[in-house]
Design an enzyme around this catalytic site. Structure first.
Site, PDB file in Angstrom:
ATOM      1  N   GLU A   1       7.647  -5.974  -2.219  1.00 53.07           N
ATOM      2  CA  GLU A   1       7.561  -6.704  -0.960  1.00 53.07           C
ATOM      3  C   GLU A   1       8.634  -7.787  -0.864  1.00 53.07           C
ATOM      4  OE1 GLU A   1       3.398  -7.926  -0.831  1.00 53.07           O
ATOM      5  OE2 GLU A   1       2.873  -5.993   0.053  1.00 53.07           O
TER       6      GLU A   1
ATOM      7  N   ASP B   1      -4.152  -1.489  -1.359  1.00 50.14           N
ATOM      8  CA  ASP B   1      -4.115  -2.952  -1.307  1.00 50.14           C
ATOM      9  C   ASP B   1      -5.443  -3.543  -0.860  1.00 50.14           C
ATOM     10  OD1 ASP B   1      -3.209  -5.523  -1.352  1.00 50.14           O
ATOM     11  OD2 ASP B   1      -1.996  -5.389   0.463  1.00 50.14           O
TER      12      ASP B   1
ATOM     13  N   GLU C   1      -8.978 -10.984   2.327  1.00 53.80           N
ATOM     14  CA  GLU C   1      -7.806 -10.720   3.172  1.00 53.80           C
ATOM     15  C   GLU C   1      -8.050  -9.613   4.207  1.00 53.80           C
ATOM     16  OE1 GLU C   1      -4.300  -9.730   0.942  1.00 53.80           O
ATOM     17  OE2 GLU C   1      -3.226  -9.059   2.716  1.00 53.80           O
TER      18      GLU C   1
HETATM   19  C1  GCV Z   1       0.897 -12.351  -2.291  1.00 49.08           C
HETATM   20  C2  GCV Z   1      -0.572  -7.878   0.072  1.00 49.08           C
HETATM   21  C3  GCV Z   1      -0.772  -9.194   0.745  1.00 49.08           C
HETATM   22  C4  GCV Z   1       0.303 -10.188   0.362  1.00 49.08           C
HETATM   23  C5  GCV Z   1       0.286 -10.336  -1.155  1.00 49.08           C
HETATM   24  C6  GCV Z   1       0.481  -8.960  -1.774  1.00 49.08           C
HETATM   25  C7  GCV Z   1       0.390  -9.022  -3.275  1.00 49.08           C
HETATM   26  O1  GCV Z   1       0.560  -7.252   0.534  1.00 49.08           O
HETATM   27  O2  GCV Z   1      -0.804  -9.007   2.124  1.00 49.08           O
HETATM   28  O3  GCV Z   1       0.026 -11.400   0.977  1.00 49.08           O
HETATM   29  O4  GCV Z   1       1.286 -11.208  -1.563  1.00 49.08           O
HETATM   30  O5  GCV Z   1      -0.506  -8.083  -1.313  1.00 49.08           O
HETATM   31  O6  GCV Z   1      -0.685  -8.760  -3.791  1.00 49.08           O
HETATM   32  O7  GCV Z   1       1.372  -9.322  -3.912  1.00 49.08           O
END
Ligand code: GCV
Length: 851
Positions: A312, A391, A419
């Site tokens: 990411e 995720d 989340e």
């Molecule tokens: C901290 C997902 C979340 C991100 C998070 C990522 C991760 O993509 O939306 O906010 O980043 O997971 O676990 O690294």
């Protein structure tokens, strides 16, 4: 050893305690700050406590056992009344005695404790010199502390002493929480206010909450906390920051919670002044060794690094053609002399996948990248694997990587912060979900290999393993925004300590500790907790569709289309004919082939693939019949109606504890549950509309957009309100919201023609993060309700994130009545509306917003 009766030797204490104990249970306002450590007066007092020792000795000099001692004093006084008298040697009278096994044995040569490893404890009663001693023995200071909390928890739950006796040891050595706190004080995916650690780029001056957090964590056996975001800021490693972070470690230390940090792998370049961060470059390795020395000079009990790399947008070893092994082992090498660990995350994937490639699959990534590296990681590296391959969705299969890493330490990463699960606004108790993962038998090497045994390091005989929970508590008084959300933090810890603990036990224990022992309260709240995950799954993404939330936005409201046509790879591949990802080996992405053969066979066959993961594994026509005999499409429709009904039921269940718990937490929770019930309708309508549209197959009950009780804004007489397009279209009636622009107020009126009688009137409007529009509801031009849209929902547009319901109950209507919704915009929020709903009272459920 034997007798199980306590005796207060001091009769004054006894009287004092009786005065406390005989009073009614406290219903004073509570803000949740105490979490599950309320130490409320216990009533009635179990018999075994009436003769409890009045003295306490702590044989161990460490700061951690000092916490145990203080906690015993605090807890016993608060729950039972007496102030325990602190002695410095074994008194010639009954006493509590705290100590490491060897210290106890030195005092009581005939003491025969069970063998206690690190962090284990044993609670028992011993008779010596004619007195009774209640021993809290630990394998080390942490064990003593955990033993003390175990005793206090038992007292709080009204357990008799015999039930509290026994010994326990943790399932795995790593039991950490992660915080995704940024240095500016904002927590990524945090829903309960700013960071308890950082503000404005530095460590907060007041770390009281950090200490309080460590106490809560220690009380349930958590032994580590990573304090900053895995999307790590290289500034974490400046000398100034390390110096300040040492203060946080100081706040944790008395509670046996070790501090760790997330590090950016490009730190040598970003803050170290090097021209590279190539993990194979000796200069880079030397930089990390120096940095680790600096950290340990400031924090001698530092636990290690968490690493997110090549994921990411985070920099990673791939930039130099290196692998995760190169990066992890370089860090491990630096940490090894001081006993530090590297938790290297397997959450590595390409988020620019080609949507048109039917073989592309994000779910494959962790296995494809890490499996070839098995056996190459250093002994102090743990590969940290999210429970599922995507995720933290509402339901996923267990990541196949767990079964594939047989010569590598692994730990499971679970998400406590919600989340994708309602973000502190929806009640979703996660231990039942986690338990589904932990109990799942991956059948590695054709043996029984449940996930819990793999991460407990037993299956593959690894030295290390464990549990990491992304917690993200914030400065909100109650830590996690929703008064019932702390059950998830508590539950994570209970499972990390012992993954065989049942969700029922967790729900029951947490409720008793948090709301008291009234049986009606306990059974109601525990039932609500235990039913909440399936309810949320029903009205969001059932059948393995993932959560169906807005994945390119805040991950909160419904937006099924957002899964598709982009590089993120959370596709459900819905089209006119069918839905679901074909992940079979024969015709799909091959993901299923990453599982050991027996599991792969189970998911491959439509006869054995469970309905709740069907569309994660297979692309099927909407008319495909599930094991239930119902079609895929009708199941989607029905589950969404069922889930919304069940969410409304949570409100009714909660209302039955009114007066039995304190009003502050009651009202706050009620408002949240009412909000959730309203938002569940938004979810239901959006997802069902979207599927009806894409499949072209109507609901066989004809419900979608045919609610006879609904009067949409388009059908009302409007004064000032004008339509705007809503994106995504399915989150408002006919894809339109009605907004009030350039006027101080607008109205939408309807002439009602309902039989006389009592009704509930719901208004569906959109409440942006900014702005506080005011609404008035008028019946025959007389105001019957007013409210302000001042919630802080995650959005500035009318859509599924902001759509909100206000309900006015029990309004008497007559044929010919005129109902008017009047909106007053504020600060860019144009008092947007969608519809009114007039529900005959017998059928309605209460749903007000404003958590
Ligand atoms: C901290 C997902 C979340 C991100 C998070 C990522 C991760 O993509 O939306 O906010 O980043 O997971 O676990 O690294």
């Amino acid at each position: 050893m034997a007798h199980r009766i306590f005796r207060f030797s001091n009769s004054l204490l006894c009287l004092l305690s009786l005065a406390v104990l005989c009073g009614p249970p406290s219903l004073n306002a509570e803000d949740g700050a105490q979490g599950w450590l309320r130490y409320a007066p216990v009533s009635p007092v179990p018999h075994s406590y009436e003769k409890m020792p009045a003295a306490l000795v702590n044989l161990d000099p460490s700061p951690v056992t000092a916490s145990a001692e203080n906690e015993m004093l605090r807890g016993v006084q608060s729950m039972l009344g007496p102030v325990l008298r602190v002695e410095h040697r074994i008194p010639n009278q009954d006493a509590w005695v705290l100590g490491i096994t060897g210290e106890l044995h030195a005092q009581f040569p005939h003491y025969r404790p069970p063998a206690l490893g690190p962090e284990a404890f044993a609670v028992s009663e011993l008779t010596a010199h004619g007195h009774r001693y209640w021993l809290i023995a630990g394998g080390d200071p942490r064990g003593v502390l955990y033993g003390a909390f175990h005793v206090l928890s038992g007292i709080a739950r009204g357990e008799n002493f015999p039930a509290i006796e026994g010994s326990e040891s943790p399932a795995a050595p790593v039991r950490w929480v992660n915080q995704w706190d940024n240095l500016n004080g904002v927590i990524e995916r945090g829903y309960a206010g700013p960071s308890i650690f950082f503000a404005n780029g530095s460590v907060r001056s007041d770390l009281t909450r950090a200490g309080g957090y460590a106490r809560l964590l220690a009380s349930v056996g958590i032994n580590g906390c990573t304090i900053n975001n895995v999307n790590a800021d290289p500034q974490m490693l400046t000398p100034e920051m390390i110096h300040s972070v040492a203060r946080i470690a100081g706040a944790f230390r008395p509670w046996g919670v070790s501090l760790s940090i997330s590090v950016a792998i490009d730190s040598p370049q970003a803050v170290g002044g090097l021209d590279t961060f190539d993990p194979r470059n000796p200069k880079v390795a030397a930089w990390w060794r120096g940095k680790v020395r600096e950290i340990y000079d400031a924090i001698p009990d530092f636990a290690g690094f968490v690493v997110k790399a090549d994921s990411e947008g985070q920099p990673g070893p791939s930039q130099y053609g290196r692998t995760p092994v190169d990066a992890a082992n370089m860090l491990a090498d630096a940490l090894q002399p001081r006993g530090g660990l590297v938790l290297y995350r397997a959450f590595v994937y390409n988020h620019h996948l080609d949507w048109n490639d039917l073989k592309a699959d994000r779910a494959r990534a962790a296995y494809d990248i890490f499996h070839p590296l098995d056996g190459k990681f250093a002994a102090n590296v743990i590969v940290l694997i999210k429970n599922g391959p995507i995720d933290f969705q509402v339901r996923e299969p267990v990541s196949p990587l767990f079964a594939a890493l047989q010569k590598t330490n692994s730990a499971v990463e679970l998400q406590v912060t919600q989340e994708y699960m309602g973000q502190g606004r929806h009640l979703v108790f996660l231990p039942p979900q986690w338990k589904t993962y932990l109990d799942f038998d991956l059948r590695a090497n054709h043996r029984s290999t449940p996930l819990k045994d793999i991460v407990d390091a037993r299956t593959f005989h690894r030295p290390l393993g464990g549990y990491v929970g992304v917690a993200n508590v914030g400065l909100d008084a109650n830590w996690m925004a929703h008064p019932l959300a702390m059950a998830n933090l508590y539950g994570f810890a209970r499972l990390a300590w012992n993954p065989n603990t049942t969700p029922e036990t967790i729900a029951n224990d947490w409720t008793r500790l948090t709301f008291g022992n009234d049986e009606k309260v306990v059974s109601t709240i525990a039932h609500m907790l235990l039913s909440s995950w399936p309810i949320y799954e029903h009205y969001t993404g059932p059948l393995g569709l993932e959560t169906l939330t807005n994945i390119t936005g805040p991950h909160f409201g419904p937006a099924p289309q957002s899964q598709e046509n982009n590089g993120w790879g959370q596709w459900i591949r819905a089209d006119r004919n069918g839905v679901g990802m074909d992940r079979t080996v024969a015709t799909g992405t091959g993901f299923i082939g990453q599982y050991p053969p027996e599991v792969a066979a189970m998911y491959t066959s439509l006869a054995t693939c469970p309905d709740n993961l069907l569309l994660f594994m297979h692309h099927e026509p909407y008319t495909f019949r599930l094991h239930t005999g119902k079609t895929v499409i009708q199941t989607i429709y029905d589950l969404h109606y069922q889930g919304a009904e069940q969410a409304a039921g949570l409100v009714r269940q909660w209302q039955t504890v009114h007066g039995l718990i304190d009003d502050e937490r009651y009202q706050k929770t009620l408002a949240l549950l009412q909000y959730q019930a309203g938002h569940a309708i938004v979810w239901r309508d959006a997802v069902d509309r979207w599927f009806e549209n894409i499949s072209g197959i109507p609901d066989d009950k004809g419900r979608i957009d045919h609610d006879p009780n609904r009067i949409t804004a388009a059908r009302m007489q409007l004064d000032g309100y004008t339509p705007v397009d809503v994106t995504p279209w399915e989150t408002a009636t006919d894809g339109k919201a009605y907004v009030c622009r350039d006027r101080p107020a607008c109205t939408a009126s309807a002439h009602l023609d309902r039989p006389a009688g009592p009704y509930d009137i719901a208004a569906e409007y959109f409440d942006y993060r900014q702005g506080a529009s005011t609404f008035r509801l008028l019946l025959n031009h007389r105001q019957i309700a007013t409210w302000t849209a001042d919630n802080t929902l995650p959005g500035q547009q009318p859509n599924g994130d902001t759509s909100t319901r206000y309900t006015l109950h029990d309004v008497k209507l007559q044929p010919g009545d005129v109902l008017t919704l009047e909106g007053h915009p504020d600060d860019g929020e144009p008092a947007p509306i969608d519809y009114l709903e007039i529900v005959p009272l017998a059928r309605s459920v209460p749903e007000n917003p404003h958590p």
